[in-house]
Design a protein around this motif. Structure first.
Motif, PDB file in Angstrom:
ATOM      1  N   SER A   9     -23.368  -1.589  21.471  1.00 13.31           N
ATOM      2  CA  SER A   9     -23.236  -2.837  20.725  1.00 13.31           C
ATOM      3  C   SER A   9     -23.556  -2.605  19.252  1.00 13.31           C
ATOM      4  N   ASP A  10     -23.002  -3.463  18.413  1.00 14.58           N
ATOM      5  CA  ASP A  10     -23.374  -3.425  16.996  1.00 14.58           C
ATOM      6  C   ASP A  10     -24.699  -4.137  16.758  1.00 14.58           C
ATOM      7  N   ALA A  11     -25.232  -4.773  17.804  1.00 11.36           N
ATOM      8  CA  ALA A  11     -26.467  -5.547  17.664  1.00 11.36           C
ATOM      9  C   ALA A  11     -27.467  -5.194  18.760  1.00 11.36           C
ATOM     10  N   ASP A  12     -27.439  -3.966  19.240  1.00  9.29           N
ATOM     11  CA  ASP A  12     -28.336  -3.552  20.320  1.00  9.29           C
ATOM     12  C   ASP A  12     -29.766  -3.479  19.788  1.00  9.29           C
ATOM     13  N   ALA A  13     -30.683  -4.117  20.490  1.00 10.92           N
ATOM     14  CA  ALA A  13     -32.077  -4.156  20.055  1.00 10.92           C
ATOM     15  C   ALA A  13     -32.782  -2.813  20.215  1.00 10.92           C
ATOM     16  N   PHE A  14     -32.221  -1.925  21.031  1.00 10.14           N
ATOM     17  CA  PHE A  14     -32.882  -0.655  21.327  1.00 10.14           C
ATOM     18  C   PHE A  14     -32.197   0.557  20.701  1.00 10.14           C
ATOM     19  N   ILE A  15     -30.906   0.425  20.420  1.00 10.68           N
ATOM     20  CA  ILE A  15     -30.115   1.566  19.956  1.00 10.68           C
ATOM     21  C   ILE A  15     -29.506   1.239  18.594  1.00 10.68           C
ATOM     22  N   PRO A  16     -29.998   1.826  17.518  1.00 13.43           N
ATOM     23  CA  PRO A  16     -29.397   1.572  16.206  1.00 13.43           C
ATOM     24  C   PRO A  16     -27.957   2.092  16.167  1.00 13.43           C
ATOM     25  N   GLU A  17     -27.043   1.256  15.706  1.00 10.35           N
ATOM     26  CA  GLU A  17     -25.644   1.657  15.601  1.00 10.35           C
ATOM     27  C   GLU A  17     -25.509   2.911  14.744  1.00 10.35           C
ATOM     28  N   SER A  18     -26.328   3.030  13.723  1.00  9.35           N
ATOM     29  CA  SER A  18     -26.246   4.207  12.849  1.00  9.35           C
ATOM     30  C   SER A  18     -26.509   5.498  13.626  1.00  9.35           C
ATOM     31  N   ARG A  19     -27.407   5.465  14.619  1.00 11.76           N
ATOM     32  CA  ARG A  19     -27.690   6.671  15.411  1.00 11.76           C
ATOM     33  C   ARG A  19     -26.514   7.011  16.325  1.00 11.76           C
ATOM     34  N   VAL A  20     -25.822   5.995  16.811  1.00 12.54           N
ATOM     35  CA  VAL A  20     -24.630   6.245  17.631  1.00 12.54           C
ATOM     36  C   VAL A  20     -23.606   7.013  16.791  1.00 12.54           C
ATOM     37  N   HIS A  21     -23.345   6.528  15.582  1.00 19.09           N
ATOM     38  CA  HIS A  21     -22.373   7.188  14.704  1.00 19.09           C
ATOM     39  C   HIS A  21     -22.848   8.589  14.286  1.00 19.09           C
ATOM     40  N   GLU A  22     -24.136   8.712  13.997  1.00 20.69           N
ATOM     41  CA  GLU A  22     -24.686  10.017  13.615  1.00 20.69           C
ATOM     42  C   GLU A  22     -24.513  11.018  14.767  1.00 20.69           C
ATOM     43  N   SER A  23     -24.823  10.589  15.975  1.00 19.73           N
ATOM     44  CA  SER A  23     -24.704  11.457  17.155  1.00 19.73           C
ATOM     45  C   SER A  23     -23.251  11.850  17.387  1.00 19.73           C
ATOM     46  N   ALA A  24     -22.361  10.874  17.306  1.00 19.35           N
ATOM     47  CA  ALA A  24     -20.932  11.146  17.494  1.00 19.35           C
ATOM     48  C   ALA A  24     -20.429  12.128  16.440  1.00 19.35           C
ATOM     49  N   GLY A  25     -20.916  12.002  15.218  1.00 21.99           N
ATOM     50  CA  GLY A  25     -20.519  12.920  14.153  1.00 21.99           C
ATOM     51  C   GLY A  25     -20.973  14.347  14.425  1.00 21.99           C
ATOM     52  N   ILE A  26     -22.185  14.493  14.937  1.00 29.12           N
ATOM     53  CA  ILE A  26     -22.683  15.830  15.272  1.00 29.12           C
ATOM     54  C   ILE A  26     -21.859  16.422  16.408  1.00 29.12           C
ATOM     55  N   TYR A  27     -21.560  15.616  17.410  1.00 26.37           N
ATOM     56  CA  TYR A  27     -20.717  16.081  18.516  1.00 26.37           C
ATOM     57  C   TYR A  27     -19.340  16.522  17.996  1.00 26.37           C
ATOM     58  N   THR A  28     -18.773  15.748  17.089  1.00 30.26           N
ATOM     59  CA  THR A  28     -17.475  16.105  16.519  1.00 30.26           C
ATOM     60  C   THR A  28     -17.559  17.445  15.795  1.00 30.26           C
ATOM     61  N   THR A  29     -18.603  17.625  14.985  1.00 26.72           N
ATOM     62  CA  THR A  29     -18.809  18.877  14.263  1.00 26.72           C
ATOM     63  C   THR A  29     -18.957  20.057  15.221  1.00 26.72           C
ATOM     64  N   MET A  30     -19.504  19.781  16.407  1.00 25.19           N
ATOM     65  CA  MET A  30     -19.708  20.824  17.408  1.00 25.19           C
ATOM     66  C   MET A  30     -18.478  21.018  18.299  1.00 25.19           C
ATOM     67  N   GLY A  31     -17.373  20.355  17.960  1.00 24.02           N
ATOM     68  CA  GLY A  31     -16.132  20.606  18.675  1.00 24.02           C
ATOM     69  C   GLY A  31     -15.835  19.721  19.860  1.00 24.02           C
ATOM     70  N   ALA A  32     -16.557  18.620  20.016  1.00 25.76           N
ATOM     71  CA  ALA A  32     -16.255  17.683  21.100  1.00 25.76           C
ATOM     72  C   ALA A  32     -15.088  16.794  20.708  1.00 25.76           C
ATOM     73  N   ASP A  33     -14.380  16.287  21.707  1.00 22.10           N
ATOM     74  CA  ASP A  33     -13.305  15.313  21.518  1.00 22.10           C
ATOM     75  C   ASP A  33     -13.946  13.940  21.708  1.00 22.10           C
ATOM     76  N   VAL A  34     -14.361  13.315  20.615  1.00 21.31           N
ATOM     77  CA  VAL A  34     -15.237  12.149  20.634  1.00 21.31           C
ATOM     78  C   VAL A  34     -14.460  10.840  20.546  1.00 21.31           C
ATOM     79  N   THR A  35     -14.878   9.901  21.380  1.00 16.90           N
ATOM     80  CA  THR A  35     -14.423   8.509  21.302  1.00 16.90           C
ATOM     81  C   THR A  35     -15.653   7.637  21.096  1.00 16.90           C
ATOM     82  N   VAL A  36     -15.629   6.785  20.077  1.00 11.97           N
ATOM     83  CA  VAL A  36     -16.720   5.850  19.804  1.00 11.97           C
ATOM     84  C   VAL A  36     -16.171   4.444  19.895  1.00 11.97           C
TER      85      VAL A  36
END
Length: 190
Positions: A135-162
């Motif tokens: 969610s963009d409004a998750d009380a436990f998971i900052p949206e910025s960390r989701v994007h940061e994590s997905a970006g690291i996965y992409t850099t590491m060669g994963a085929d990422v869907t967010v």
């Protein structure tokens, strides 16, 4: 597929999504965390504050994956996934053991570490499909960390869907299930 439950929940809770994800020739495994949590503090707390529980949870995954491999299932047919705290653990484990997995499904989660933590992992995902939904409004998971994590996965060669869902509560929705079911279908037929 190894499914990891969230804080305060249990293996039976995360296994309740297995019938929704059901694909022929896919088995679901779900370990149970002691005291219903994998580590005591939030995933965005300093890593040291979640030790030794985090190391213990990662070691449990090592043992489970070793058993699955012994049963004849190669890494490219193993999918790691979870919800909330379990999603964070699955995400972190896969990054620390980057290789061609069958997939990584992160339902409301991201990599573990405090804001400003420098994420540094060795290895490549070599096209591993990875799904990040939150969610963009998750009380436990900052949206910025989701994007940061997905970006690291992409850099590491994963085929990422967010997928970021507006105003979604802290849960798993049908669209996420459909995306991960499709991932499992590709693994099962590949």
């Amino acid at each position: 597929m190894i499914l990891l439950h969230g804080r305060g929940a249990g293996a039976a809770d995360i296994l309740s999504v297995a019938p929704l994800l059901a694909v022929d020739d896919v088995a679901f495994l779900a370990p149970q965390a002691d005291a219903n949590f994998w580590y005591p503090n939030r995933f965005i707390a300093p890593i040291a504050s979640n030790e030794p529980w985090l190391t213990g949870a990662l070691a449990l995954l090592d043992r489970m994956i070793a058993e699955v491999r012994t049963a004849g299932v190669p890494d490219e047919r193993i999918v790691l996934g979870g919800f909330s705290q379990g999603a964070c653990l699955a995400c972190e484990y896969a990054a620390r053991h980057a290789r061609r997995w069958g997939g990584v499904a992160v339902f409301s989660g991201g990599l573990i570490g405090a804001p400003g933590h420098v994420f540094s992992y060795e290895g490549q995902f070599t096209g591993t499909p990875a799904f990040f939904g939150c969610s963009d409004a998750d009380a436990f998971i900052p949206e910025s960390r989701v994007h940061e994590s997905a970006g690291i996965y992409t850099t590491m060669g994963a085929d990422v869907t967010v997928k970021i869902y507006p105003d979604m509560p802290h849960t798993i929705v049908d669209d996420e299930i459909a995306i991960v079911r499709s991932m499992l279908e590709r693994v099962a037929t590949g």
